[in-house]
Write a protein that holds these residues in place. Structure first.
Motif, mmCIF file in Angstrom:
data_model
loop_
_atom_site.group_PDB
_atom_site.id
_atom_site.type_symbol
_atom_site.label_atom_id
_atom_site.label_comp_id
_atom_site.label_asym_id
_atom_site.label_seq_id
_atom_site.Cartn_x
_atom_site.Cartn_y
_atom_site.Cartn_z
ATOM 1 N N VAL A 65 37.497 40.565 42.357
ATOM 2 C CA VAL A 65 37.281 40.391 43.792
ATOM 3 C C VAL A 65 37.737 38.985 44.186
ATOM 4 N N LEU A 66 38.582 38.912 45.202
ATOM 5 C CA LEU A 66 39.097 37.624 45.646
ATOM 6 C C LEU A 66 38.089 36.892 46.532
ATOM 7 N N LEU A 67 38.112 35.585 46.441
ATOM 8 C CA LEU A 67 37.367 34.690 47.332
ATOM 9 C C LEU A 67 35.861 34.942 47.309
ATOM 10 N N VAL A 68 35.322 35.117 46.128
ATOM 11 C CA VAL A 68 33.865 35.141 45.955
ATOM 12 C C VAL A 68 33.518 34.254 44.764
ATOM 13 N N LYS A 69 32.230 33.924 44.628
ATOM 14 C CA LYS A 69 31.758 33.042 43.562
ATOM 15 C C LYS A 69 30.270 33.290 43.358
ATOM 16 N N PRO A 70 29.708 32.839 42.233
ATOM 17 C CA PRO A 70 28.258 32.925 42.065
ATOM 18 C C PRO A 70 27.543 32.097 43.125
ATOM 19 N N THR A 71 26.485 32.644 43.673
ATOM 20 C CA THR A 71 25.738 31.951 44.723
ATOM 21 C C THR A 71 25.262 30.581 44.239
ATOM 22 N N GLY A 72 25.510 29.574 45.047
ATOM 23 C CA GLY A 72 25.099 28.212 44.711
ATOM 24 C C GLY A 72 26.103 27.430 43.908
ATOM 25 N N SER A 73 27.198 28.058 43.457
ATOM 26 C CA SER A 73 28.208 27.357 42.657
ATOM 27 C C SER A 73 29.300 26.820 43.563
ATOM 28 N N GLY A 74 30.258 26.137 42.959
ATOM 29 C CA GLY A 74 31.398 25.629 43.701
ATOM 30 C C GLY A 74 31.090 24.382 44.493
ATOM 31 N N SER A 75 31.792 24.210 45.585
ATOM 32 C CA SER A 75 31.668 23.000 46.400
ATOM 33 C C SER A 75 30.317 22.934 47.087
ATOM 34 N N TYR A 76 29.763 21.719 47.153
ATOM 35 C CA TYR A 76 28.482 21.528 47.839
ATOM 36 C C TYR A 76 28.611 21.697 49.343
ATOM 37 N N GLY A 77 29.833 21.717 49.841
ATOM 38 C CA GLY A 77 30.035 21.899 51.278
ATOM 39 C C GLY A 77 30.352 23.324 51.672
ATOM 40 N N PRO A 81 23.613 30.969 53.469
ATOM 41 C CA PRO A 81 22.613 31.953 53.024
ATOM 42 C C PRO A 81 23.274 33.258 52.597
ATOM 43 N N THR A 82 22.947 33.724 51.389
ATOM 44 C CA THR A 82 23.521 34.938 50.831
ATOM 45 C C THR A 82 22.414 35.759 50.181
ATOM 46 N N PRO A 83 22.368 37.073 50.413
ATOM 47 C CA PRO A 83 21.254 37.878 49.892
ATOM 48 C C PRO A 83 21.306 38.137 48.398
ATOM 49 N N GLY A 84 22.461 38.025 47.774
ATOM 50 C CA GLY A 84 22.585 38.402 46.377
ATOM 51 C C GLY A 84 23.154 37.306 45.501
ATOM 52 N N PRO A 85 23.522 37.646 44.262
ATOM 53 C CA PRO A 85 24.033 36.640 43.311
ATOM 54 C C PRO A 85 25.481 36.237 43.543
ATOM 55 N N ILE A 86 26.191 36.967 44.400
ATOM 56 C CA ILE A 86 27.596 36.661 44.688
ATOM 57 C C ILE A 86 27.727 36.241 46.146
ATOM 58 N N ALA A 87 28.466 35.153 46.374
ATOM 59 C CA ALA A 87 28.635 34.619 47.728
ATOM 60 C C ALA A 87 30.118 34.515 48.064
ATOM 61 N N ALA A 88 30.408 34.475 49.350
ATOM 62 C CA ALA A 88 31.782 34.249 49.795
ATOM 63 C C ALA A 88 32.221 32.841 49.409
ATOM 64 N N ALA A 89 33.491 32.701 49.008
ATOM 65 C CA ALA A 89 34.008 31.404 48.543
ATOM 66 C C ALA A 89 35.159 30.949 49.426
ATOM 67 N N ALA A 90 35.398 29.647 49.408
ATOM 68 C CA ALA A 90 36.552 29.025 50.076
ATOM 69 C C ALA A 90 36.576 29.288 51.570
ATOM 70 N N TRP A 91 35.421 29.560 52.163
ATOM 71 C CA TRP A 91 35.431 29.917 53.574
ATOM 72 C C TRP A 91 35.547 28.718 54.490
ATOM 73 N N ASP A 92 35.458 27.535 53.968
ATOM 74 C CA ASP A 92 35.662 26.349 54.804
ATOM 75 C C ASP A 92 37.046 25.757 54.583
ATOM 76 N N ASP A 93 37.888 26.461 53.829
ATOM 77 C CA ASP A 93 39.184 25.904 53.458
ATOM 78 C C ASP A 93 40.266 26.945 53.687
ATOM 79 N N ASP A 94 41.519 26.498 53.674
ATOM 80 C CA ASP A 94 42.637 27.429 53.805
ATOM 81 C C ASP A 94 42.752 28.228 52.508
ATOM 82 N N PRO A 95 42.673 29.569 52.577
ATOM 83 C CA PRO A 95 42.453 30.363 51.362
ATOM 84 C C PRO A 95 43.694 30.663 50.530
ATOM 85 N N GLY A 96 44.897 30.410 51.052
ATOM 86 C CA GLY A 96 46.101 30.846 50.366
ATOM 87 C C GLY A 96 46.206 30.382 48.927
#
Length: 492
Positions: A65-77, A81-96
């Motif tokens: 699955v593209l552009l997801v990550k474990p909840t709470g991981s990755g950049s501090y910025g 809020p995410t209901p499960g263990p997987i969260a959307a990733a790179a949503w504050d950045d250009d995703p290409g």
């Protein structure tokens, strides 16, 4: 004014072997660029972005699955809020760049995203170079203009702060931008440069309406991908498609068709960008357990604009007149003073930063204008060497009569929309190497054309002087030719 020789057609001037040599020059310079990219090694991203990239990459390898990550991981910025263990990733950045790095992971078979990004950067540069010498040669109808690009890398190194890669700041660093410019910005610039180089080559051919429609679709697709790598990056490329229509349609409707084609390409770029993200969001919804509406929708325009008021702090020279500090954390803290629970990069966050920005600017509008003027001067000073050569090359080209003028003007028109777009990030935000992506692409194209112009035009300009030094008067030659019989004229 001198006049360029126009007695023979391009086909007569260029043998097949010359065409092959021009192509060989492009391939050679492209492979040399790939070698430079690989010699730089794996250029790491800034700390927070590196964490986000790695989390996204590793999650894709394990889940597909593209552009997801474990909840709470990755950049501090990049936390919401995410209901499960997987969260959307790179949503504050250009995703290409995140998408490309992830997709190439299974191909590279490595546990790091950087080899795939390095491969992409090298490939884009190589593709851009392949047809560039031919394009420049066709603009001036002279092979030597294309062969002149062999001198481009050393000349670029001399005039642009040690750069040897055309159309991108990839790998460059300085005292302010200590981290070398990495793929997030380098790929953006190289994709724009590839698109502009392709249009330059196409502008030298006579194109049918059917071909123009096909090219418009292709450029719109490339522009859409450009927007994925950096917001709005592809719009300058899309607008330039109007130049090809203007060159190849009847005079009475050329402006209408050119504008229509440019707007169509822009619309297509938006459709491509939104379509790719819609497809990715479909799988993100399943992975995160959120609805489409609940997925974080990044907004960072006003954050960047507000941070830009900190000039000249990050570049030295004292504190900002607006009292703003060049730090993401500063912007976050200011927003949380107003709304303690605001989600960073959310719509609410951007509205708060917009209010803060306009509050500062409206309190000192002349100061804001002065600051943006200072940034503009800083940008022009940074590229002064390149700009000087571009001006000299195009002035020489336009002072010589001939059909090349139209082609040279088309080259300018192709590059201008991307150059104007490229001025916005360094002027409105900060004149740092990371914000020069689109500007380096546009100036890179003009630099290549200007170098070809110099090498082509100087012999024409110097010919009368050299003739006088050798005691030859071209007026005498002309009068002698006029007295010859037609057969003798042909032989002469």
């Amino acid at each position: 004014m001198n006049q360029a020789p126009t007695g023979a057609s391009v086909k007569q001037l260029w043998s097949r072997s010359t065409t092959i040599l021009l192509l060989a020059v492009g391939i050679f310079l492209g492979l040399a660029s790939v070698g430079v990219v690989y010699s730089m090694g794996q250029l790491p991203w800034h700390g927070a972005r590196d964490a986000e990239l790695r989390a996204t990459y590793e999650t894709y390898l394990s889940t597909g699955v593209l552009l997801v990550k474990p909840t709470g991981s990755g950049s501090y910025g990049v936390q919401a809020p995410t209901p499960g263990p997987i969260a959307a990733a790179a949503w504050d950045d250009d995703p290409g760049a995140y998408i490309v790095a992830s997709l190439l992971g299974p191909i590279t078979g490595l546990g790091t995203p950087y080899p795939g990004l390095m491969m992409t950067e090298g490939l884009l540069l190589a593709l851009a170079w392949v047809g560039l010498p031919t394009a420049v040669a066709r603009v001036f109808r002279s092979p030597r203009a294309g062969f002149a690009l062999l001198a481009l890398p050393p000349l670029l190194w001399l005039l642009n702060h040690g750069a040897v890669l055309i159309g991108t700041a990839y790998g460059l660093s300085d005292e302010i931008s200590a981290t070398p410019v990495y793929a997030l910005y380098g790929i953006t610039a190289s994709l724009a440069f590839l698109s502009l180089s392709l249009m330059l080559l196409l502008s030298t051919f006579k194109l049918s309406v059917r071909t123009l429609i096909t090219i418009t679709l292709a450029i719109g697709l490339l522009a859409g991908f450009g927007n994925l790598f950096r917001s709005l990056s592809g719009f300058g490329v899309a607008l330039a498609i109007g130049v090809l229509w203007w060159l190849n349609t009847p005079r009475h409707r050329r402006w209408f068709l050119a504008v229509l084609a440019a707007l169509s390409a822009v619309l297509l770029a938006v459709i491509v960008q939104n379509g790719v993200m819609a497809a990715i969001n479909t799988t993100r919804v399943e992975a995160t357990g959120q609805t489409i509406q609940e997925l974080p929708d990044a907004h960072a325009v006003w954050h960047s604009m507000y941070m830009g008021l900190s000039y000249p702090e990050p570049l030295g020279g004292g504190e900002s007149r607006f009292g703003v500090t060049w730090s993401d954390e500063y912007g976050w803290a200011k927003a949380r003073e107003i709304s303690p629970d605001v989600v960073i990069a959310s719509e609410e966050y951007d509205e708060i930063l917009s209010d803060l920005y306009w509050g500062e600017v409206s309190a000192d509008p002349l100061g804001a204008v002065a600051q943006y003027a200072q940034k503009s001067v800083h940008v022009l000073a940074h590229f002064a060497g390149m700009i000087a050569l571009i001006v000299v090359g195009f002035v020489l080209a336009f002072t010589i009569r001939g059909p090349h003028r139209r082609a040279a003007a088309a080259a300018l028109a192709i590059a201008v929309p991307t150059a104007v777009l490229g001025l916005a990030p360094p002027v409105l935000v900060m004149p740092m190497l990371y914000y020069y992506s689109e500007l380096t692409a546009a100036l890179g194209l003009l630099f290549a054309v200007a170098l070809g112009a110099l090498v082509w035009a100087l012999p024409i300009r110097l010919a009368p002087l050299l003739d006088r030094m050798r005691g030859i008067d071209r007026r005498d030659l002309a009068s002698t030719d006029q007295g010859l019989a037609p057969v003798d004229q042909a032989r002469s």
